[in-house]
Design a protein around this motif. Structure first.
Motif, PDB file in Angstrom:
ATOM      1  N   LYS A 193       0.829  -1.218   0.000  1.00  0.00           N
ATOM      2  CA  LYS A 193       0.000   0.000   0.000  1.00  0.00           C
ATOM      3  C   LYS A 193       0.856   1.259   0.000  1.00  0.00           C
ATOM      4  CE  LYS A 193      -4.345  -1.910   1.355  1.00  0.00           C
ATOM      5  NZ  LYS A 193      -5.317  -2.255   2.390  1.00  0.00           N
ATOM      6  N   GLU A 194       2.020   1.199   0.646  1.00  0.00           N
ATOM      7  CA  GLU A 194       2.956   2.341   0.585  1.00  0.00           C
ATOM      8  C   GLU A 194       3.459   2.530  -0.843  1.00  0.00           C
ATOM      9  OE1 GLU A 194       6.326   2.282   3.296  1.00  0.00           O
ATOM     10  OE2 GLU A 194       5.082   1.331   4.824  1.00  0.00           O
ATOM     11  N   VAL A 195       3.805   1.433  -1.481  1.00  0.00           N
ATOM     12  CA  VAL A 195       4.298   1.507  -2.865  1.00  0.00           C
ATOM     13  C   VAL A 195       3.182   2.024  -3.782  1.00  0.00           C
ATOM     14  CG1 VAL A 195       5.226   0.173  -4.808  1.00  0.00           C
ATOM     15  CG2 VAL A 195       5.964  -0.363  -2.461  1.00  0.00           C
ATOM     16  N   ASP A 196       1.989   1.555  -3.555  1.00  0.00           N
ATOM     17  CA  ASP A 196       0.841   1.906  -4.396  1.00  0.00           C
ATOM     18  C   ASP A 196       0.597   3.410  -4.421  1.00  0.00           C
ATOM     19  OD1 ASP A 196      -1.222   0.962  -6.071  1.00  0.00           O
ATOM     20  OD2 ASP A 196      -2.676   1.327  -4.474  1.00  0.00           O
ATOM     21  N   VAL A 197       0.735   4.055  -3.290  1.00  0.00           N
ATOM     22  CA  VAL A 197       0.522   5.504  -3.199  1.00  0.00           C
ATOM     23  C   VAL A 197       1.501   6.224  -4.130  1.00  0.00           C
ATOM     24  CG1 VAL A 197       0.778   7.487  -1.642  1.00  0.00           C
ATOM     25  CG2 VAL A 197      -0.370   5.404  -0.835  1.00  0.00           C
ATOM     26  N   ARG A 198       2.736   5.746  -4.123  1.00  0.00           N
ATOM     27  CA  ARG A 198       3.787   6.378  -4.945  1.00  0.00           C
ATOM     28  C   ARG A 198       3.533   6.222  -6.447  1.00  0.00           C
ATOM     29  NH1 ARG A 198      10.068   5.149  -3.494  1.00  0.00           N
ATOM     30  NH2 ARG A 198      11.022   5.789  -5.460  1.00  0.00           N
ATOM     31  N   TYR A 199       2.819   5.179  -6.830  1.00  0.00           N
ATOM     32  CA  TYR A 199       2.623   4.885  -8.259  1.00  0.00           C
ATOM     33  C   TYR A 199       1.200   5.177  -8.736  1.00  0.00           C
ATOM     34  CZ  TYR A 199       7.286   3.103  -8.465  1.00  0.00           C
ATOM     35  OH  TYR A 199       8.653   3.031  -8.423  1.00  0.00           O
ATOM     36  N   ALA A 200       0.460   5.931  -7.939  1.00  0.00           N
ATOM     37  CA  ALA A 200      -0.952   6.180  -8.238  1.00  0.00           C
ATOM     38  C   ALA A 200      -1.176   6.708  -9.650  1.00  0.00           C
ATOM     39  CB  ALA A 200      -1.526   7.133  -7.201  1.00  0.00           C
ATOM     40  N   GLU A 201      -0.286   7.577 -10.118  1.00  0.00           N
ATOM     41  CA  GLU A 201      -0.468   8.197 -11.439  1.00  0.00           C
ATOM     42  C   GLU A 201       0.369   7.509 -12.516  1.00  0.00           C
ATOM     43  OE1 GLU A 201      -2.754  10.578 -11.727  1.00  0.00           O
ATOM     44  OE2 GLU A 201      -3.072  10.356  -9.571  1.00  0.00           O
TER      45      GLU A 201
ATOM     46  N   LEU B 213       6.042  -1.264 -14.469  1.00  0.00           N
ATOM     47  CA  LEU B 213       6.326  -2.633 -14.887  1.00  0.00           C
ATOM     48  C   LEU B 213       6.875  -3.341 -13.643  1.00  0.00           C
ATOM     49  CD1 LEU B 213       6.502  -4.584 -17.358  1.00  0.00           C
ATOM     50  CD2 LEU B 213       8.898  -3.895 -17.553  1.00  0.00           C
ATOM     51  N   VAL B 214       6.140  -4.347 -13.191  1.00  0.00           N
ATOM     52  CA  VAL B 214       6.536  -5.027 -11.948  1.00  0.00           C
ATOM     53  C   VAL B 214       7.311  -6.283 -12.324  1.00  0.00           C
ATOM     54  CG1 VAL B 214       5.762  -5.920  -9.718  1.00  0.00           C
ATOM     55  CG2 VAL B 214       4.417  -4.161 -10.889  1.00  0.00           C
ATOM     56  N   VAL B 215       8.598  -6.277 -12.006  1.00  0.00           N
ATOM     57  CA  VAL B 215       9.498  -7.348 -12.433  1.00  0.00           C
ATOM     58  C   VAL B 215       9.786  -8.289 -11.265  1.00  0.00           C
ATOM     59  CG1 VAL B 215      11.823  -7.851 -13.287  1.00  0.00           C
ATOM     60  CG2 VAL B 215      10.528  -5.934 -14.255  1.00  0.00           C
TER      61      VAL B 215
ATOM     62  N   CYS C   2      -2.873   0.674  -8.714  1.00  0.00           N
ATOM     63  CA  CYS C   2      -2.427   1.344  -9.942  1.00  0.00           C
ATOM     64  C   CYS C   2      -2.384   0.303 -11.067  1.00  0.00           C
ATOM     65  CB  CYS C   2      -1.048   1.970  -9.735  1.00  0.00           C
ATOM     66  SG  CYS C   2       0.211   0.822  -9.167  1.00  0.00           S
ATOM     67  N   PRO C   3      -2.490   0.746 -12.330  1.00  0.00           N
ATOM     68  CA  PRO C   3      -2.446  -0.228 -13.433  1.00  0.00           C
ATOM     69  C   PRO C   3      -1.026  -0.779 -13.584  1.00  0.00           C
ATOM     70  CG  PRO C   3      -2.632   2.003 -14.301  1.00  0.00           C
ATOM     71  CD  PRO C   3      -2.665   2.117 -12.805  1.00  0.00           C
ATOM     72  N   VAL C   4      -0.871  -2.067 -13.416  1.00  0.00           N
ATOM     73  CA  VAL C   4       0.467  -2.660 -13.470  1.00  0.00           C
ATOM     74  C   VAL C   4       0.611  -3.566 -14.691  1.00  0.00           C
ATOM     75  CG1 VAL C   4       0.842  -2.618 -10.970  1.00  0.00           C
ATOM     76  CG2 VAL C   4      -0.225  -4.634 -12.019  1.00  0.00           C
ATOM     77  N   GLU C   5       1.861  -3.703 -15.150  1.00  0.00           N
ATOM     78  CA  GLU C   5       2.189  -4.747 -16.119  1.00  0.00           C
ATOM     79  C   GLU C   5       3.182  -5.665 -15.439  1.00  0.00           C
ATOM     80  OE1 GLU C   5       3.022  -3.859 -20.308  1.00  0.00           O
ATOM     81  OE2 GLU C   5       2.462  -1.811 -19.781  1.00  0.00           O
ATOM     82  N   LEU C   6       3.075  -6.947 -15.734  1.00  0.00           N
ATOM     83  CA  LEU C   6       3.894  -7.945 -15.051  1.00  0.00           C
ATOM     84  C   LEU C   6       4.953  -8.509 -15.994  1.00  0.00           C
ATOM     85  CD1 LEU C   6       1.036 -10.011 -13.318  1.00  0.00           C
ATOM     86  CD2 LEU C   6       1.936  -7.755 -12.719  1.00  0.00           C
ATOM     87  N   ASP C   7       6.130  -8.735 -15.445  1.00  0.00           N
ATOM     88  CA  ASP C   7       7.180  -9.389 -16.221  1.00  0.00           C
ATOM     89  C   ASP C   7       8.136 -10.080 -15.239  1.00  0.00           C
ATOM     90  OD1 ASP C   7       8.563 -10.282 -18.424  1.00  0.00           O
ATOM     91  OD2 ASP C   7       8.797  -8.301 -19.333  1.00  0.00           O
ATOM     92  N   PHE C   8       8.979 -10.939 -15.775  1.00  0.00           N
ATOM     93  CA  PHE C   8       9.833 -11.768 -14.911  1.00  0.00           C
ATOM     94  C   PHE C   8      11.215 -11.935 -15.513  1.00  0.00           C
ATOM     95  CE2 PHE C   8       5.445 -12.856 -14.286  1.00  0.00           C
ATOM     96  CZ  PHE C   8       5.338 -12.855 -12.911  1.00  0.00           C
TER      97      PHE C   8
END
Ligand code: PRP
Length: 179
Positions: free
Chosen positions: A24-32, A36-38, A57-63
């Motif tokens: 939730k802390e991270v989410d606040v920072r990325y609200a806008e 890409l979540v690796v 927030c809208p995320v894209e996933l990758d690995f």
């Protein structure tokens, strides 16, 4: 508790609560943003799955799957990439999700690599931080738990590819890895 565990270090409840708090802390920072979540395979998979479910927030996933050359080995100073990203990171805001930071070799190299590839920003989110083991100048931007130098298993972490599916973080009995 699994018979190979000496004791439970972090219960399912403790993991669940803290992962939600950090996410939730991270989410606040990325609200806008549209990060890409690796996830770094394989140790991060359970943490990753829990973490992203608390992001709005809208995320894209990758690995990626990477390795070093083992402690004590002479490192080439270059990361061994076993599986690379599908997406380009150029211009992207990247969130690296990792289970544990130990010497810091992996994350120091990975962060530099992603900036070299043109990422706009790169932050590191870790589940566990073994501060006393650090050899490289790198710290996570967000970390769930600081831990002592114990052999931890479960919640994605393994010993010889076993125990990743335990729902808690346990300390492995010495006799298991010393035999
Ligand atoms: C672990 C962990 C990190 C790295 C941390 O991966 O997931 O990637 O080691 O150590 P460092 O800070 O000293 O670089 P591992 O090689 O055990 O692979 P796994 O995630 O597939 O278990």
């Amino acid at each position: 508790m699994h018979k190979d565990c000496e004791r439970i270090m972090l219960t399912e409840e403790a993991l669940c609560a803290r992962v939600e708090e950090v996410a939730k802390e991270v989410d606040v920072r990325y609200a806008e943003k549209r990060p890409l979540v690796v996830g770094i395979l394989k140790g991060s998979i359970i943490f990753y799955a829990d973490f992203i479910r608390h992001l709005s927030c809208p995320v894209e996933l990758d690995f990626m799957a990477v390795s070093s050359y083992g402690s004590g080995a002479v490192s080439s100073g270059k990361l061994n990439i076993k599986k690379d990203l599908d997406k380009s990171v150029a211009g992207r805001d990247v969130i690296i999700v990792e289970d544990i930071i130990d010497s810091g070799f992996t994350l120091a190299n990975l962060k530099a690599l992603l900036y070299d590839r043109g990422a706009n920003s790169v932050i590191i989110v870790t589940l566990l931080n073994k501060k006393e083991r650090r050899e490289y100048d790198i710290e996570p931007d967000y970390n769930c738990f600081d831990i002592e130098n114990e052999f931890v298993i479960g919640y994605g972490l393994d010993y010889d590819e076993r125990y990743r599916n335990l729902p808690y973080i346990g300390i492995l009995k010495r006799e298991v890895y010393e035999k």
